[in-house]
Design a protein around this motif. Structure first.
Motif, PDB file in Angstrom:
ATOM      1  N   ARG A  97      -3.944   2.205  13.641  1.00  0.00           N
ATOM      2  CA  ARG A  97      -3.850   3.310  13.117  1.00  0.00           C
ATOM      3  C   ARG A  97      -4.256   4.525  14.306  1.00  0.00           C
TER       4      ARG A  97
ATOM      5  N   THR B 259      -9.490  -1.082   4.444  1.00  0.00           N
ATOM      6  CA  THR B 259     -10.519   0.128   3.485  1.00  0.00           C
ATOM      7  C   THR B 259      -9.693   0.457   1.988  1.00  0.00           C
ATOM      8  N   GLY B 260     -10.296  -0.113   1.075  1.00  0.00           N
ATOM      9  CA  GLY B 260     -10.208   0.084  -0.278  1.00  0.00           C
ATOM     10  C   GLY B 260      -9.274  -1.036  -1.035  1.00  0.00           C
ATOM     11  N   THR B 261      -8.887  -2.056  -0.107  1.00  0.00           N
ATOM     12  CA  THR B 261      -8.245  -3.396  -0.602  1.00  0.00           C
ATOM     13  C   THR B 261      -8.889  -4.382  -0.407  1.00  0.00           C
TER      14      THR B 261
ATOM     15  N   GLU C 166       1.088  12.424   7.151  1.00  0.00           N
ATOM     16  CA  GLU C 166      -0.159  13.013   8.104  1.00  0.00           C
ATOM     17  C   GLU C 166       0.590  12.659   9.421  1.00  0.00           C
TER      18      GLU C 166
ATOM     19  N   ASP D 118     -12.282  -0.834   7.697  1.00  0.00           N
ATOM     20  CA  ASP D 118     -11.118  -1.242   8.469  1.00  0.00           C
ATOM     21  C   ASP D 118     -11.443  -2.534   9.485  1.00  0.00           C
TER      22      ASP D 118
ATOM     23  N   ARG E  53       2.387   6.293   2.010  1.00  0.00           N
ATOM     24  CA  ARG E  53       3.176   7.607   2.189  1.00  0.00           C
ATOM     25  C   ARG E  53       2.427   8.663   2.735  1.00  0.00           C
ATOM     26  N   LYS E  54       1.067   8.721   2.361  1.00  0.00           N
ATOM     27  CA  LYS E  54       0.086   9.771   2.832  1.00  0.00           C
ATOM     28  C   LYS E  54       0.003   9.548   4.394  1.00  0.00           C
ATOM     29  N   GLU E  55      -0.160   8.374   4.890  1.00  0.00           N
ATOM     30  CA  GLU E  55      -0.276   8.361   6.177  1.00  0.00           C
ATOM     31  C   GLU E  55       0.685   8.695   7.160  1.00  0.00           C
TER      32      GLU E  55
ATOM     33  N   LEU F  48       0.769  -1.125  -0.005  1.00  0.00           N
ATOM     34  CA  LEU F  48      -0.138   0.051  -0.158  1.00  0.00           C
ATOM     35  C   LEU F  48       1.003   1.261   0.178  1.00  0.00           C
TER      36      LEU F  48
ATOM     37  N   ASP G 274       1.215   4.149  -1.967  1.00  0.00           N
ATOM     38  CA  ASP G 274       0.412   5.390  -1.894  1.00  0.00           C
ATOM     39  C   ASP G 274      -0.298   5.675  -0.810  1.00  0.00           C
ATOM     40  N   SER G 275      -0.863   4.973  -0.178  1.00  0.00           N
ATOM     41  CA  SER G 275      -1.642   5.199   1.227  1.00  0.00           C
ATOM     42  C   SER G 275      -0.648   5.300   2.472  1.00  0.00           C
TER      43      SER G 275
END
Length: 465
Positions: free
Chosen positions: A110, A83-85, A55, A102, A50-52, A45, A47-48
């Motif tokens: 998280r 979520t989303g996977t 944040e 999730d 990296r964003k996480e 994952l 991309d998510s």
């Protein structure tokens, strides 16, 4: 950086000596470099993650109090919803099952600040074999070595330094087998201590989510973050549990006077290298003030024999609709198990449940006189994949592989697996410390005290250093 323990990298991030983005990027680079060989991840994952991580860094920069897992990349077995996977549980039957939420353990990871870096490969449906089209993760300590099942991707990724901890699950040994096979520490909690909401089940009455990491202390930190009652899983225990992080801090105080049982009949079924590791562990714990007590455990043969048909019935419940509609999407081993479960009569299944209840009661009697139990994980040190294929599911499988693990699930007890040495050829050997129900703090304290006085858990597979 990649072989630091979770609590060590978390400390660096909290001190500002590293950022979550830097650490996450380093893990993604290692995954890109090594996972084509290891096959540990089913879904990276990037991309998510990296964003996480960004944040996490921005929240910390804004002065907000970080969680205990703040910024640390953690991966989860591919039976936990993210979520989303896809949540495939290692089978082609669920290829299109995209999670809309999730799983509870993922939410809690998280909330504690973790970065979810990916989903991990596993044996099909959390049974023994991997789906023939999806491949099998490799053991970082040697391609010929068994990597364990079913949390095999967890073991490969965590041992090779592709994540700092991972979420696995254990129905008959699936945290303990792979942890022992790859030099990790793994905690199978008391049944009901960790929510299964959002998790694809294998055998509902036996499934236990739990952490796998590079040290006992890391497992304690993750457990404290994920455990506790959950209204979305009504069987989770509501009585208060102990802080395992605190148990680690006071480990030596807890060990003194602790009565640890061992059963010579179990020890006698181990090969020499496994037996030496257990005896050496006993000597270390005795030197720290524990008392070793000889016990006679109730017979486990029937309970081990009951494990497969019991799991078959429960797996059939999970997979019945898809299996009746599209049996061809399943691999041969899980397909045969589901068919077996559909054929078991209600009367026969009830007999299994009665025997399990009786066994649990006899185990509770054993723990009336001891605080913990010292056992092998497998009776053979460093088993190879070829050896497992050769013996099949028969008498040797029962005595050398399953007899010290699946009865613990049947009794609902917690067990902490830690590395205790290596074979002559360098393969890791693990052992387990089992506790009475709700006694995670005791077994974690014993394991932590052992790790403070040994360095087995600090060994890493040389090919991935």
């Amino acid at each position: 950086m990649h072989f630091l323990e979770l609590h060590e990298i978390a400390t660096l991030i909290r001190r500002g000596e590293a950022t979550s983005s830097e650490v996450t990027e380093a893990m993604l680079e290692r995954i890109d470099r090594y996972d084509a060989r290891l096959s540990s991840f089913s879904d990276v994952l990037a991309d998510s993650a990296r964003k996480e991580a960004e944040e996490r860094d921005s929240r910390y920069g804004a002065g907000r109090e970080p969680g205990v897992l703040h910024g640390v990349p953690i991966a989860v077995k591919d039976l936990f919803a993210v979520t989303g996977t896809p949540t495939t549980a290692g089978t082609r039957a669920f290829d299109d099952q995209i999670a809309a939420f999730d799983a509870t353990v993922v939410q809690r990871l998280r909330s504690a600040g973790a970065v979810i870096i990916g989903k991990l490969n596993m044996s099909e449906g959390a049974f023994a074999a991997h789906h023939p089209q999806l491949g099998t993760p490799r053991n970082p300590w040697g391609d010929h070595l068994w990597v364990g099942a079913s949390s095999s991707g967890n073991a490969a990724a965590t041992s090779a330094g592709l994540c700092y901890a991972s979420m696995g699950s254990d129905t008959g040994g699936s945290i303990r087998f792979p942890s022992a096979a790859t030099g990790l520490s793994g905690l199978k909690p008391t049944w009901g201590r960790v929510s299964r909401a959002g998790m694809v089940g294998f055998a509902r009455d036996l499934d236990c989510p739990g952490p796998m990491a590079r040290s006992v202390r890391d497992c304690a930190i993750v457990y404290d973050a994920i455990s506790g009652p959950d209204p979305d899983d009504p069987v989770t225990l509501r009585r208060p549990g102990s802080s395992l992080t605190e148990a680690c801090e006071h480990a030596e105080d807890i060990v003194g006077g602790t009565r640890i049982g061992f059963d010579p009949s179990f020890l006698a079924l181990c090969d020499a290298e496994t037996r030496d590791v257990i005896l050496a562990a006993a000597a270390v714990l005795e030197s720290l003030g524990a008392e070793l007590v000889e016990v006679a455990l109730p017979s486990v043969e029937q309970i081990v024999d009951d494990w497969t048909p019991a799991c078959a019935v429960e797996a059939a419940l999970v997979h019945e609709d898809v299996f009746r509609r599209s049996p061809e999407v399943y691999g041969p081993q899980l397909s045969a198990l589901i068919a077996q479960g559909l054929a078991v009569s209600g009367v026969d299944y009830q007999r299994i449940l009665h025997r399990r209840q009786d066994f649990s009661g006899r185990v509770r009697e054993t723990f009336a006189d001891i605080d913990a139990l010292l056992l092998q994980v497998t009776g053979i040190a460093g088993p190879t994949a070829e050896y497992l294929d050769d013996i099949g599911v028969g008498a040797e499988w029962r005595t050398r592989i399953m007899m010290a693990t699946c009865p613990i699930n049947s009794a609902g007890l917690p067990a902490m697996t830690i590395p205790g040495g290596v074979t002559g050829s360098g393969a890791p050997i693990g052992f387990q410390i089992v506790g009475a129900s709700d006694r995670e703090a005791t077994i974690v304290a014993l394991a932590q005290a052992f790790q403070r006085h040994t360095d087995h858990h600090r060994r890493h597979p040389s090919a991935y250093v």
